[in-house]
Design a protein around this motif. Sequence first.
Motif, PDB file in Angstrom:
ATOM      1  N   GLN A  85     -66.630 -47.067 -29.902  1.00  0.00           N
ATOM      2  CA  GLN A  85     -67.974 -47.588 -30.804  1.00  0.00           C
ATOM      3  C   GLN A  85     -67.729 -47.011 -32.195  1.00  0.00           C
ATOM      4  N   ARG A  86     -67.213 -46.142 -32.568  1.00  0.00           N
ATOM      5  CA  ARG A  86     -66.678 -45.585 -33.967  1.00  0.00           C
ATOM      6  C   ARG A  86     -65.940 -46.574 -34.683  1.00  0.00           C
ATOM      7  N   VAL A  87     -65.157 -47.262 -33.957  1.00  0.00           N
ATOM      8  CA  VAL A  87     -64.387 -48.462 -34.642  1.00  0.00           C
ATOM      9  C   VAL A  87     -65.025 -49.602 -34.705  1.00  0.00           C
ATOM     10  N   LEU A  88     -66.006 -50.134 -33.827  1.00  0.00           N
ATOM     11  CA  LEU A  88     -66.773 -50.975 -34.151  1.00  0.00           C
ATOM     12  C   LEU A  88     -67.835 -50.616 -35.267  1.00  0.00           C
ATOM     13  N   ASP A  89     -68.199 -49.636 -35.517  1.00  0.00           N
ATOM     14  CA  ASP A  89     -69.202 -49.194 -36.439  1.00  0.00           C
ATOM     15  C   ASP A  89     -68.430 -48.969 -38.062  1.00  0.00           C
ATOM     16  N   GLY A  90     -67.289 -49.105 -37.909  1.00  0.00           N
ATOM     17  CA  GLY A  90     -66.389 -49.253 -39.321  1.00  0.00           C
ATOM     18  C   GLY A  90     -65.108 -48.337 -39.299  1.00  0.00           C
ATOM     19  N   MET A  91     -64.948 -47.137 -38.464  1.00  0.00           N
ATOM     20  CA  MET A  91     -63.960 -46.195 -38.596  1.00  0.00           C
ATOM     21  C   MET A  91     -62.396 -46.975 -38.561  1.00  0.00           C
ATOM     22  N   GLY A  92     -61.556 -46.642 -39.251  1.00  0.00           N
ATOM     23  CA  GLY A  92     -60.352 -47.609 -39.061  1.00  0.00           C
ATOM     24  C   GLY A  92     -59.422 -46.629 -38.053  1.00  0.00           C
ATOM     25  N   LEU A  93     -58.645 -47.367 -37.432  1.00  0.00           N
ATOM     26  CA  LEU A  93     -57.728 -46.892 -36.486  1.00  0.00           C
ATOM     27  C   LEU A  93     -56.376 -47.296 -36.780  1.00  0.00           C
ATOM     28  N   ILE A  94     -55.388 -46.280 -36.823  1.00  0.00           N
ATOM     29  CA  ILE A  94     -53.923 -46.611 -36.712  1.00  0.00           C
ATOM     30  C   ILE A  94     -53.558 -46.129 -35.609  1.00  0.00           C
ATOM     31  N   VAL A  95     -52.826 -46.999 -34.740  1.00  0.00           N
ATOM     32  CA  VAL A  95     -52.416 -46.734 -33.408  1.00  0.00           C
ATOM     33  C   VAL A  95     -50.657 -46.606 -33.552  1.00  0.00           C
ATOM     34  N   LEU A  96     -49.831 -45.584 -33.206  1.00  0.00           N
ATOM     35  CA  LEU A  96     -48.572 -45.771 -33.404  1.00  0.00           C
ATOM     36  C   LEU A  96     -47.548 -45.514 -32.106  1.00  0.00           C
ATOM     37  N   HIS A  97     -46.585 -46.272 -32.146  1.00  0.00           N
ATOM     38  CA  HIS A  97     -45.859 -46.170 -31.245  1.00  0.00           C
ATOM     39  C   HIS A  97     -46.252 -46.330 -29.871  1.00  0.00           C
ATOM     40  N   GLY A  99     -48.503 -45.357 -28.201  1.00  0.00           N
ATOM     41  CA  GLY A  99     -50.207 -45.409 -28.326  1.00  0.00           C
ATOM     42  C   GLY A  99     -50.447 -46.875 -27.926  1.00  0.00           C
ATOM     43  N   HIS A 100     -49.575 -47.858 -28.080  1.00  0.00           N
ATOM     44  CA  HIS A 100     -49.733 -49.026 -27.551  1.00  0.00           C
ATOM     45  C   HIS A 100     -50.347 -49.159 -26.121  1.00  0.00           C
ATOM     46  N   PHE A 101     -49.984 -48.191 -25.238  1.00  0.00           N
ATOM     47  CA  PHE A 101     -50.605 -48.191 -23.964  1.00  0.00           C
ATOM     48  C   PHE A 101     -51.587 -47.197 -23.655  1.00  0.00           C
ATOM     49  N   SER A 102     -52.279 -46.559 -24.704  1.00  0.00           N
ATOM     50  CA  SER A 102     -53.323 -45.946 -24.536  1.00  0.00           C
ATOM     51  C   SER A 102     -54.626 -46.600 -24.228  1.00  0.00           C
ATOM     52  N   LYS A 103     -55.577 -45.981 -23.656  1.00  0.00           N
ATOM     53  CA  LYS A 103     -56.576 -46.426 -23.035  1.00  0.00           C
ATOM     54  C   LYS A 103     -57.380 -47.207 -24.371  1.00  0.00           C
ATOM     55  N   ILE A 104     -57.458 -46.394 -25.579  1.00  0.00           N
ATOM     56  CA  ILE A 104     -58.423 -46.805 -26.457  1.00  0.00           C
ATOM     57  C   ILE A 104     -57.855 -48.031 -27.071  1.00  0.00           C
ATOM     58  N   PHE A 105     -56.477 -48.381 -27.198  1.00  0.00           N
ATOM     59  CA  PHE A 105     -56.008 -49.666 -27.836  1.00  0.00           C
ATOM     60  C   PHE A 105     -56.035 -50.822 -26.834  1.00  0.00           C
ATOM     61  N   LYS A 106     -55.883 -50.742 -25.526  1.00  0.00           N
ATOM     62  CA  LYS A 106     -56.016 -51.438 -24.561  1.00  0.00           C
ATOM     63  C   LYS A 106     -57.579 -51.852 -24.598  1.00  0.00           C
ATOM     64  N   SER A 107     -58.353 -51.083 -24.653  1.00  0.00           N
ATOM     65  CA  SER A 107     -59.827 -51.486 -24.393  1.00  0.00           C
ATOM     66  C   SER A 107     -60.089 -52.345 -25.706  1.00  0.00           C
ATOM     67  N   LEU A 108     -59.614 -52.063 -26.904  1.00  0.00           N
ATOM     68  CA  LEU A 108     -60.288 -52.978 -28.045  1.00  0.00           C
ATOM     69  C   LEU A 108     -59.221 -54.337 -28.069  1.00  0.00           C
ATOM     70  N   MET A 109     -58.216 -54.196 -27.356  1.00  0.00           N
ATOM     71  CA  MET A 109     -57.276 -55.451 -27.453  1.00  0.00           C
ATOM     72  C   MET A 109     -57.864 -56.415 -26.029  1.00  0.00           C
ATOM     73  N   GLY A 110     -58.236 -56.011 -25.254  1.00  0.00           N
ATOM     74  CA  GLY A 110     -58.522 -56.626 -23.984  1.00  0.00           C
ATOM     75  C   GLY A 110     -57.194 -57.266 -23.426  1.00  0.00           C
ATOM     76  N   THR A 111     -56.258 -56.583 -23.495  1.00  0.00           N
ATOM     77  CA  THR A 111     -55.031 -57.098 -22.618  1.00  0.00           C
ATOM     78  C   THR A 111     -54.380 -55.855 -22.065  1.00  0.00           C
ATOM     79  N   THR A 112     -53.141 -56.192 -21.166  1.00  0.00           N
ATOM     80  CA  THR A 112     -52.417 -54.890 -20.853  1.00  0.00           C
ATOM     81  C   THR A 112     -51.510 -54.252 -21.788  1.00  0.00           C
ATOM     82  N   CYS A 113     -51.233 -54.993 -23.026  1.00  0.00           N
ATOM     83  CA  CYS A 113     -50.585 -54.218 -24.010  1.00  0.00           C
ATOM     84  C   CYS A 113     -49.025 -53.767 -23.667  1.00  0.00           C
TER      85      CYS A 113
END
Length: 239
Positions: A85-97, A99-113
């Motif tokens: 929700q914070r990302v949707l509200d404007g917070m920037g997010l940098i996902v490293l290495h 982290g492609h398989f993290s819950k937050i990245f997968k939820s924002l991407m909508g794919t298996t990553c």
Amino acid sequence: MKVTVWNENRHEQTNKKVREVYPEGIHGTISAFLKEAGYETETATLEQPEHGLTEEVLNQTDVLIWWGHVAHHEVTDEIVSRVHQRVLDGMGLIVLHSGHFSKIFKSLMGTTCDLKWREANEKERLWVVAPGHPITEGIGEYIELEKEEMYGEHFDIPTPDELLFVSWFQGGEVFRSGCTFNRGKGKIFYFRPGHETYPTYYNEQIQRVIVNGVKWAAPVEREKPVYGNAKPLEEVPGE
């Protein structure tokens, strides 16, 4: 500008080699060079209450940096939803290495990553394919890392809004290693290098990319969009 560097901090507790490479933790190393660049930084780790990502912390965070690997499943869904929700509200997010398989990245991407991977001490060459982008400012044609973990295509993510880096590995694979996305009012940057047993985050060019990424991902002040049933701005027949 306030940056929070989140790291699950699990390898540092269990792997002697990782402790030798990052005695202050991966989060400590990243936080240190961001402070040198002039950013106000804090760190947060998995074992802290609410994983260190309380509502107060997130509400004060302009850009969140995320590193995770073996404990993705231990991050609670409540915290994932809060960060989302914070990302949707404007917070920037940098996902490293990894982290492609993290819950937050997968939820924002909508794919298996998902992707291919291999640990074989391979050379990695990250080619800059968007030389005019703010994140690649100060970087030459490529960044060369003597040893890194291989990530290979196909990388199961949505088509990036912008592709900044493409990696080549000594074993022959290629990978989309620098990708940006927009979600709601927030900006996301995925950057591939950073396996825990290699000193990647001491590399000055890798540091430069992350520093640039923080600047790029910072929130932009704008009025909140209005949704729902709306009154016409002009006179409409039949009103």
